[in-house]
Design an enzyme around this catalytic site. Sequence first.
Site, PDB file in Angstrom:
ATOM      1  N   ASP A 139     -10.977   3.140   4.362  1.00 31.14           N
ATOM      2  CA  ASP A 139     -11.324   1.710   4.305  1.00 31.14           C
ATOM      3  C   ASP A 139     -12.839   1.506   4.225  1.00 31.14           C
ATOM      4  OD1 ASP A 139      -9.263  -0.094   4.098  1.00 31.14           O
ATOM      5  OD2 ASP A 139      -8.818  -0.094   6.255  1.00 31.14           O
TER       6      ASP A 139
ATOM      7  N   GLN B 225      -4.958  -0.982  10.124  1.00 27.27           N
ATOM      8  CA  GLN B 225      -4.779  -2.320   9.558  1.00 27.27           C
ATOM      9  C   GLN B 225      -5.351  -3.366  10.520  1.00 27.27           C
ATOM     10  OE1 GLN B 225      -3.432  -2.927   6.440  1.00 27.27           O
ATOM     11  NE2 GLN B 225      -3.904  -5.084   6.715  1.00 27.27           N
TER      12      GLN B 225
ATOM     13  N   LYS C 295       0.836  -1.206   0.000  1.00 26.22           N
ATOM     14  CA  LYS C 295       0.000   0.000   0.000  1.00 26.22           C
ATOM     15  C   LYS C 295       0.871   1.257   0.000  1.00 26.22           C
ATOM     16  CE  LYS C 295      -3.842  -2.332   2.334  1.00 26.22           C
ATOM     17  NZ  LYS C 295      -4.539  -2.604   3.611  1.00 26.22           N
TER      18      LYS C 295
END
Length: 281
Positions: A111, A88, A44
């Site tokens: 997200d 995460q 990422k």
Amino acid sequence: MKGAPLAERIRAEVADDVRELGEVGLATLQVGEDEASTVYLRLKHQAAAEVEIVSVDRKLPHAITEEELLGLVADLNADEAIDGILVQLPLPEHIDEARVIAAVDPVKDVDGFHPFNAGQLYLGRPTHVPATPVGVMALLAEYRIPLDGARAVVVGRSTIVGKPVAHLLLQAHSTVTICHSHTDDLSRQTLDADVLVVAAGVPEMITADMVKSGAAVVDVGINRTDAGIVGDVDPAVADRVAFLTPVPGGVGPMTIAMLLSNTVRAARFRRGLLAFPLDRR
Ligand code: NAD
């Protein structure tokens, strides 16, 4: 349905958008040292650097307390240079994942996991949508798979993939069935699918006898096996259907491209170039 060429195009568009917007910032928070998470985050950050998104990688010790982590989220929420925040997952067991996700400013929630953004999707007014489902929809659009009136079957009901992709298909006017580990006679459902999206995490569980001839099949699965990385769909399915995404090289590259695209979208929301439907004062 290859993902890499489309993902590359989206990344080039994102790079143009970043140049137009000036500085765009993305921060990630990782707690502990889960190996897969470290790999995903590295990809990422590499991808962000390529499109000149300024990215900050905060690695935190496993022993961090929930309150300390919430404090860091609050700092990032207040940081004017940060447009997108990504926590995460998974988080260690001593931390309440839902509480941390809900603490992220919804406008920076690239997200799409915050309850506000999940709710917007459910209401049919998507704001930030998780990257993998958006990537699946972009692939279906790229290959001009008809969705209006189609029978779509989603295997998997996670909040990261299955449920959001089902909502996006519903919004595209498909007739949607969601299957999961308690579904009785899975083949009966999958055989009926014009569009089949599989996100179960079970290596090659969908076999050629389970799919409709001429269907479009999207394999979201990424399973590490002794034979290497395999999807949830047996590659022999390709002989029976009209479209199948490969693993690797199908949905995977789309996920990262869509995260970058969501970050630019967050930057647009924050600069008032797009209206964010929540009063955040
Ligand atoms: P998850 O474990 O959270 O959810 C799996 C879902 O599949 C559950 O709803 C479960 O009920 C269902 N399921 C499990 N076994 C089943 C069976 N035998 N029959 C029917 N349903 C079954 O997983 P997830 O986070 O949604 O991820 C699913 C897969 O997608 C994993 O392989 C994951 O690695 C992969 N993934 C890929 C990307 C990508 O970028 N390509 C992104 C996210 C997840």
